[in-house]
Scaffold this motif. Structure first.
Motif, mmCIF file in Angstrom:
data_model
loop_
_atom_site.group_PDB
_atom_site.id
_atom_site.type_symbol
_atom_site.label_atom_id
_atom_site.label_comp_id
_atom_site.label_asym_id
_atom_site.label_seq_id
_atom_site.Cartn_x
_atom_site.Cartn_y
_atom_site.Cartn_z
ATOM 1 N N GLY A 138 -9.427 8.212 3.039
ATOM 2 C CA GLY A 138 -8.448 7.697 3.995
ATOM 3 C C GLY A 138 -8.462 8.351 5.366
ATOM 4 O O GLY A 138 -8.327 7.672 6.388
ATOM 5 N N PHE A 139 -8.650 9.659 5.419
ATOM 6 C CA PHE A 139 -8.444 10.378 6.693
ATOM 7 C C PHE A 139 -9.423 9.978 7.792
ATOM 8 O O PHE A 139 -9.177 10.263 8.968
ATOM 9 N N PHE B 234 -3.854 13.017 15.385
ATOM 10 C CA PHE B 234 -4.605 12.928 14.137
ATOM 11 C C PHE B 234 -5.959 12.330 14.478
ATOM 12 O O PHE B 234 -6.072 11.184 14.884
ATOM 13 N N PHE C 185 0.858 -1.194 0.000
ATOM 14 C CA PHE C 185 0.000 0.000 0.000
ATOM 15 C C PHE C 185 0.888 1.236 0.000
ATOM 16 O O PHE C 185 1.961 1.244 0.592
ATOM 17 N N ASP D 134 1.729 4.593 1.641
ATOM 18 C CA ASP D 134 1.529 4.993 3.025
ATOM 19 C C ASP D 134 1.284 6.498 3.122
ATOM 20 O O ASP D 134 1.985 7.289 2.505
ATOM 21 N N VAL D 135 0.257 6.875 3.889
ATOM 22 C CA VAL D 135 0.069 8.293 4.207
ATOM 23 C C VAL D 135 -0.008 8.393 5.728
ATOM 24 O O VAL D 135 -1.053 8.175 6.323
ATOM 25 N N SER D 136 1.113 8.636 6.357
ATOM 26 C CA SER D 136 1.192 8.675 7.817
ATOM 27 C C SER D 136 1.869 9.953 8.263
ATOM 28 O O SER D 136 2.861 10.363 7.681
ATOM 29 N N TYR E 152 -8.454 16.856 9.588
ATOM 30 C CA TYR E 152 -8.487 17.246 8.180
ATOM 31 C C TYR E 152 -9.318 18.508 7.928
ATOM 32 O O TYR E 152 -9.117 19.188 6.933
ATOM 33 N N GLU F 10 2.564 -0.440 9.566
ATOM 34 C CA GLU F 10 2.368 0.671 8.631
ATOM 35 C C GLU F 10 0.882 0.905 8.326
ATOM 36 O O GLU F 10 0.448 2.039 8.117
ATOM 37 N N ARG F 11 0.104 -0.134 8.314
ATOM 38 C CA ARG F 11 -1.342 -0.008 8.030
ATOM 39 C C ARG F 11 -2.129 0.362 9.282
ATOM 40 O O ARG F 11 -3.348 0.458 9.228
ATOM 41 N N ARG G 43 -7.088 -0.169 13.642
ATOM 42 C CA ARG G 43 -7.413 1.119 13.017
ATOM 43 C C ARG G 43 -8.913 1.181 12.768
ATOM 44 O O ARG G 43 -9.598 0.162 12.705
ATOM 45 N N VAL H 243 -8.560 6.165 10.855
ATOM 46 C CA VAL H 243 -7.463 6.502 11.767
ATOM 47 C C VAL H 243 -6.685 5.250 12.187
ATOM 48 O O VAL H 243 -7.274 4.244 12.596
ATOM 49 N N LYS H 244 -5.361 5.344 12.069
ATOM 50 C CA LYS H 244 -4.482 4.216 12.389
ATOM 51 C C LYS H 244 -4.013 4.298 13.849
ATOM 52 O O LYS H 244 -4.121 5.331 14.492
ATOM 53 N N TRP H 245 -3.468 3.189 14.344
ATOM 54 C CA TRP H 245 -2.905 3.084 15.707
ATOM 55 C C TRP H 245 -3.896 3.620 16.741
ATOM 56 O O TRP H 245 -3.541 4.369 17.674
HETATM 57 N N1 LIG Z 1 -3.120 7.979 13.193
HETATM 58 C C1 LIG Z 1 -3.128 8.303 11.904
HETATM 59 N N2 LIG Z 1 -4.046 7.728 11.091
HETATM 60 C C2 LIG Z 1 -4.085 8.032 9.776
HETATM 61 C C3 LIG Z 1 -3.186 8.986 9.230
HETATM 62 C C4 LIG Z 1 -2.225 9.561 10.103
HETATM 63 O O1 LIG Z 1 -1.386 10.370 9.683
HETATM 64 N N3 LIG Z 1 -2.235 9.188 11.423
HETATM 65 N N4 LIG Z 1 -3.305 9.334 7.894
HETATM 66 C C5 LIG Z 1 -4.639 9.177 7.330
HETATM 67 C C6 LIG Z 1 -4.706 9.475 5.918
HETATM 68 S S1 LIG Z 1 -4.711 11.116 5.497
HETATM 69 C C7 LIG Z 1 -4.861 8.482 4.976
HETATM 70 S S2 LIG Z 1 -5.088 8.874 3.357
HETATM 71 C C8 LIG Z 1 -4.860 7.046 5.362
HETATM 72 C C9 LIG Z 1 -3.838 6.253 4.553
HETATM 73 O O2 LIG Z 1 -3.884 4.884 4.870
HETATM 74 P P1 LIG Z 1 -2.643 3.944 4.571
HETATM 75 O O3 LIG Z 1 -1.379 4.633 5.027
HETATM 76 O O4 LIG Z 1 -2.919 2.662 5.295
HETATM 77 O O5 LIG Z 1 -2.560 3.702 3.089
HETATM 78 O O6 LIG Z 1 -4.576 6.849 6.735
HETATM 79 C C10 LIG Z 1 -5.210 7.796 7.601
HETATM 80 N N5 LIG Z 1 -5.015 7.427 8.982
#
Ligand SMILES: Nc1nc2c(c(=O)[nH]1)N[C@H]1C(S)=C(S)[C@@H](COP(=O)(O)O)O[C@H]1N2
Ligand SMILES: [Mo]
Length: 424
Positions: free
Chosen positions: A235-236, A188, A65, A67-69, A257, A221-222, A227, A239-241
């Motif tokens: 994507g925004f 985020f 994928f 990555d946008v982190s 955002y 990374e995902r 998430r 939210v990851k982690w």
């Molecule tokens: N905690 C956290 N979650 C996040 C982000 C981040 O910077 N921090 N970026 C977001 C944005 S802007 C997008 S487009 C997606 C990208 O998902 P991917 O990196 O799994 O492809 O994760 C989203 N989740």
């Protein structure tokens, strides 16, 4: 219609008819409508088949994928030891599900570290035994046109977590954030109306706390270990982690955002793009073109292309080319059940994935909403000159997409434009 366009259309139908005749489909000889010819193509020209054979798989390997982190350091780059320490492994993760201190919701049983009942990974999996769902979705950034990757996401509906908190009153919204190096400036966060958490609009899977992608544990990374995944969203919202979920009486969005001038309610757009075409081709030599279309919330009915000789006039007041002689490309059918890619266990779509038949692994409908589908077309040979190739889609409502959308921050799409030179 300009002369060369008429020639083009005539050539196109002659070419298509030639393939029918070659393969003994006599009935097609009388067919004149181009879209019908396209829809009924039974056998493809070798040069087109070759281009199709080289297309990417529909699902993306989780590590591949884009990555946008954000974050300094980005949370997925922390050492395993550090991730353990800060709760970013399956063994150490826990989630606080509490009331927003500034806009209090009434929760009978908030899940917090303070009271020792924050939700841990095993409890989430336990909920999953009863409630887990799986569905396919492209992950696309609002500000980047091309999808970052496509996967089968698995997890527990967020509403099941809400019920654990024994909600009573004053809940209009939920917001959530991920690990941010304990630095408030790095938070985020994203948000949803509570209605979207409680109920799913027709055809949409639930919002989930996701822990698996393509049948494997989510990787750092995902967004490991957990998430948010919001099916119809950019994507925004995903939210990851994930570390915190706040139920709130706030009635409007408070996404990170939103501060970047983004339309935070925008849902996934339908559009088409090319993947392969010859930049240079000899005159009168047929032109194989392939690409994919993203099927957004408006669905996907057709992909269309138009090739225009450069310098030829086009009505100045039709900047979305609605009156151009678009022709239909072939939308390729879904892959065979063991050809989805994405490093799926045993190369098969996991059982009980929403939208797929359990026995055959085939999708119930194709193109599938919130997924990519590939397309292809063999354009007839053209006289020498410079040309512009464009592609667009027709959504399931019969509307040409992308719509006139001058707002970059509402889903980054435009009618794609590529140059092709036909040499003598
Ligand atoms: N905690 C956290 N979650 C996040 C982000 C981040 O910077 N921090 N970026 C977001 C944005 S802007 C997008 S487009 C997606 C990208 O998902 P991917 O990196 O799994 O492809 O994760 C989203 N989740
Ligand atoms: Mo993004």
């Amino acid at each position: 219609m300009a002369d060369s366009l008429e020639t083009f259309l005539a050539e196109h139908s002659r070419l298509s008819r030639r393939y029918f005749l070659k393969h003994g489909v006599a009935a097609a000889a009388g067919v004149t409508a181009l879209h019908q010819l396209q829809a009924e193509v039974l056998s493809r020209a070798p040069e087109l088949q070759q281009a199709i054979d080289q297309l990417e798989r529909n699902l993306t390997v989780p590590k591949a994928f884009r990555d946008v982190s954000r974050g300094n350091p980005k949370p997925h780059t922390l050492s395993e030891e550090k991730r353990k320490e800060v709760g970013l492994t399956r063994e150490t993760w826990s989630l606080e599900v509490i009331s927003d201190p500034e806009n209090k919701a009434r929760l009978g049983n908030p899940l917090s570290k303070e009271t020792g009942n924050a939700l841990d990974f095993n409890s989430l999996l336990k909920l999953g035994e009863q409630h887990a769902v799986r569905f396919s979705k492209v992950m696309t950034c609002l500000n980047i046109r091309d999808p970052l990757g496509t996967g089968i996401w698995e997890g527990v509906p967020l509403r099941e977590i809400l019920w654990l908190t024994k909600p009573r009153d004053n809940i209009r919204r939920v917001f959530f954030n991920g690990y941010h190096n304990d630095d408030p400036k790095q938070i985020f966060k994203s948000s949803l109306p509570i209605d979207r958490v409680l109920e799913d609009p027709p055809g949409l899977p639930p919002v989930i706390l996701c822990y698996k992608l393509n049948g494997q544990w989510l990787n750092p990374e995902r967004g490991a270990p957990v998430r948010m995944v919001v099916p119809e969203s950019y994507g925004f919202k995903n939210v990851k982690w994930l570390t915190h979920v706040y139920f709130s009486n706030l009635f409007h969005a408070n996404d990170t955002y939103a501060n970047g001038n983004n339309d935070i309610d925008s849902t996934l757009k339908t559009y088409a793009t090319t993947l392969s075409f010859p930049k240079q081709v000899k005159s009168q030599q047929p032109i194989p073109v392939t690409g994919y279309a993203q099927s957004g919330t408006a669905g996907l009915a057709k992909v269309q292309v138009w090739i225009q000789k450069n310098g030829e006039d086009f009505p100045a007041d039709d900047s979305y080319f609605t009156t151009a002689p678009w022709i239909d490309a072939e939308i390729l059918s879904a892959p065979a059940s063991d050809q989805w890619g994405g490093d799926l266990p045993e190369n098969q779509i996991p059982p009980d994935t929403i939208g797929f038949d359990n026995k055959t692994g085939k999708p119930h409908v194709w193109p599938m909403p919130l997924m990519k589908a590939h397309w292809a077309i063999l354009l007839p040979g053209l006289p020498a000159g410079k040309y512009t190739l464009r592609c667009r889609t027709i959504d399931a409502n019969g509307k040409a997409q992308p719509l006139p959308r001058p707002f970059r921050k509402s889903g980054h799409v435009a009618i794609e434009k590529k140059e092709i030179e036909v040499t003598v």
